[in-house]
Write an enzyme that holds these catalytic residues in place. Structure first.
Site, mmCIF file in Angstrom:
data_model
loop_
_atom_site.group_PDB
_atom_site.id
_atom_site.type_symbol
_atom_site.label_atom_id
_atom_site.label_comp_id
_atom_site.label_asym_id
_atom_site.label_seq_id
_atom_site.Cartn_x
_atom_site.Cartn_y
_atom_site.Cartn_z
ATOM 1 N N GLY A 1 -3.239 -10.496 12.663
ATOM 2 C CA GLY A 1 -3.461 -9.405 11.725
ATOM 3 C C GLY A 1 -3.435 -9.833 10.274
ATOM 4 O O GLY A 1 -3.213 -11.009 9.948
ATOM 5 N N ASP B 1 1.319 -8.651 25.386
ATOM 6 C CA ASP B 1 1.319 -7.196 25.308
ATOM 7 C C ASP B 1 2.747 -6.756 25.010
ATOM 8 O O ASP B 1 3.624 -6.831 25.876
ATOM 9 C CB ASP B 1 0.829 -6.602 26.627
ATOM 10 C CG ASP B 1 0.790 -5.082 26.615
ATOM 11 O OD1 ASP B 1 1.223 -4.480 25.601
ATOM 12 O OD2 ASP B 1 0.342 -4.496 27.619
ATOM 13 N N ALA C 1 1.913 -4.030 14.166
ATOM 14 C CA ALA C 1 2.167 -2.617 13.871
ATOM 15 C C ALA C 1 0.853 -1.871 13.766
ATOM 16 O O ALA C 1 -0.207 -2.465 13.544
ATOM 17 C CB ALA C 1 2.944 -2.476 12.560
ATOM 18 N N THR D 1 7.808 -0.446 5.712
ATOM 19 C CA THR D 1 6.912 0.074 4.689
ATOM 20 C C THR D 1 7.639 0.887 3.633
ATOM 21 O O THR D 1 8.706 1.463 3.899
ATOM 22 C CB THR D 1 5.833 0.967 5.346
ATOM 23 O OG1 THR D 1 5.027 1.585 4.350
ATOM 24 C CG2 THR D 1 6.482 2.073 6.168
ATOM 25 N N ASP D 2 7.035 0.975 2.447
ATOM 26 C CA ASP D 2 7.550 1.853 1.399
ATOM 27 C C ASP D 2 7.364 3.319 1.769
ATOM 28 O O ASP D 2 8.007 4.206 1.181
ATOM 29 C CB ASP D 2 6.878 1.549 0.059
ATOM 30 C CG ASP D 2 5.359 1.702 0.084
ATOM 31 O OD1 ASP D 2 4.768 1.702 1.196
ATOM 32 O OD2 ASP D 2 4.748 1.802 -0.996
ATOM 33 N N TYR E 1 3.137 8.114 10.061
ATOM 34 C CA TYR E 1 3.266 6.663 9.920
ATOM 35 C C TYR E 1 4.642 6.296 9.372
ATOM 36 O O TYR E 1 5.341 5.437 9.931
ATOM 37 C CB TYR E 1 2.163 6.134 8.998
ATOM 38 C CG TYR E 1 2.376 4.711 8.538
ATOM 39 C CD1 TYR E 1 2.365 3.659 9.444
ATOM 40 C CD2 TYR E 1 2.595 4.422 7.188
ATOM 41 C CE1 TYR E 1 2.574 2.355 9.026
ATOM 42 C CE2 TYR E 1 2.790 3.114 6.765
ATOM 43 C CZ TYR E 1 2.790 2.090 7.686
ATOM 44 O OH TYR E 1 3.006 0.800 7.272
ATOM 45 N N LYS F 1 7.679 4.172 11.321
ATOM 46 C CA LYS F 1 8.253 2.922 10.807
ATOM 47 C C LYS F 1 9.747 3.058 10.540
ATOM 48 O O LYS F 1 10.524 2.114 10.741
ATOM 49 C CB LYS F 1 7.506 2.483 9.554
ATOM 50 C CG LYS F 1 6.052 2.085 9.788
ATOM 51 C CD LYS F 1 5.904 0.922 10.770
ATOM 52 C CE LYS F 1 6.328 -0.395 10.175
ATOM 53 N NZ LYS F 1 6.093 -1.532 11.114
ATOM 54 N N TRP G 1 1.566 -1.496 -0.217
ATOM 55 C CA TRP G 1 0.125 -1.625 0.077
ATOM 56 C C TRP G 1 -0.278 -3.100 0.087
ATOM 57 O O TRP G 1 -0.154 -3.793 -0.923
ATOM 58 C CB TRP G 1 -0.621 -0.869 -1.011
ATOM 59 C CG TRP G 1 -2.003 -0.435 -0.686
ATOM 60 C CD1 TRP G 1 -2.601 -0.355 0.525
ATOM 61 C CD2 TRP G 1 -2.971 0.033 -1.642
ATOM 62 N NE1 TRP G 1 -3.875 0.121 0.401
ATOM 63 C CE2 TRP G 1 -4.128 0.368 -0.912
ATOM 64 C CE3 TRP G 1 -2.957 0.188 -3.023
ATOM 65 C CZ2 TRP G 1 -5.280 0.843 -1.540
ATOM 66 C CZ3 TRP G 1 -4.089 0.675 -3.644
ATOM 67 C CH2 TRP G 1 -5.235 0.998 -2.907
#
Length: 295
Positions: free
Chosen positions: A10, A44, A68, A109-110, A132, A136, A156
């Site tokens: 990713g 997986d 993610a 994440t923020d 989302y 998280k 971001w």
């Protein structure tokens, strides 16, 4: 130090895999699912038995969990799938890591914050405004209750991409090149952050771990440039010597899925350890967009 990276195909995982693999101090193994290839093991993460078997076979000391579902709109459209990857698989992974005394580094994440009272310290109370962010946050909670693991929150992200739309940031180059009238958000304050810099930050953290510094709980990292999507488009236009005259600003929040206003992350817990970035945003953007500009 043996390190296992999930989601190594990713946007973030590729840079982390590359950065750590280039350090002879580390032995690095990457996993992927749909994009597993010659250098990555197919795994997986929803298959508990397969995850446990891989961990028992590899015996990593550290697992960096980059895999993610990171797109808020996709999370809202497919909540069960997003929850499976961001929460259920994460919880299983954290438990299996504890069984072999491996430390899990969970990428968060923020968006766990509502954006109303920045900057946010790691111990500030989360209040996500969309699915989302909630998924998280639930992943964070699962990780921290299941062993000696730690969390790294990020905003971001952008970086080396195989196609521009792989990141909402690099996708703005296509918006600029098309020269069609378009309106971009000029409300939400964002902090574009390079995945290459994040990889360097993780490398610095792991080197400190080798020297006996213990990482635990929640840490945060972020780029330093505050901008709206509209302002970022102008930054990219300047870097790439393109016109932005066809772009107009929308100063009211207009999202299909709610976004927070400003989730600026306080990264002092890492900078106080001597962790640092190396490049300003325009230089990072230029390096990652250069090949697309020439095509």
């Amino acid at each position: 130090m043996k390190i296992l990276i999930t989601g190594a195909s990713g946007l973030l995982g590729r840079s982390v895999f590359k950065q750590l693999s280039n350090n002879p101090t580390f032995s690095v193994i990457g996993t992927a699912f749909s994009r597993a290839g010659e250098n990555l093991i197919r795994l997986d993460l929803s298959d508990s038995s397969a995850v446990k078997a891989s961990l028992n076979d590899i015996r990593p000391e550290v697992v960096i969990h980059c895999a993610a579902e990171r797109w808020p709109d996709r999370c809202a459209d497919n909540p069960d799938t997003a929850w499976q990857l961001n929460v259920s698989s994460t919880e299983l992974l954290s438990k299996h890591c504890s069984e072999i005394n491996a430390q899990l580094v969970y990428i968060s994440t923020d968006y766990v914050f509502d954006g109303t009272a920045p900057p946010y310290a790691p111990d500030d109370t989360p209040n996500p405004v969309n699915f989302y962010g909630r998924s998280k946050l639930a992943g964070e909670e699962a990780v921290l209750k299941n062993g000696n693991h730690w969390v790294l929150r990020l905003p971001w992200l952008f970086g080396p991409v195989s196609y521009l739309e792989e990141s909402g940031i690099t996708a703005l180059l296509e918006t600029l090149r098309e020269q069609k009238p378009v309106t971009l958000d000029h409300w939400a304050i964002r902090f574009p952050t390079s995945v290459e810099e994040v990889a360097e930050v993780l490398e610095q953290c792991l080197l400190k771990t080798q020297r006996g510094i213990q990482f635990e709980g929640i840490y945060q990292w972020s780029g330093d440039t505050a901008c709206t999507r509209f302002e970022l488009a102008h930054i990219i236009a300047k870097v790439c010597e393109l016109s932005a005259e066809h772009i107009s600003a929308d100063s009211k929040p207009d999202f299909s899925v709610p976004r927070p206003y400003n989730c600026q992350l306080d990264k002092s817990r890492l900078t106080n350890l001597g962790i640092k970035g190396t490049e300003p945003l325009p230089q990072q953007l230029a390096r990652n967009l250069k090949s697309f500009i020439q095509n």
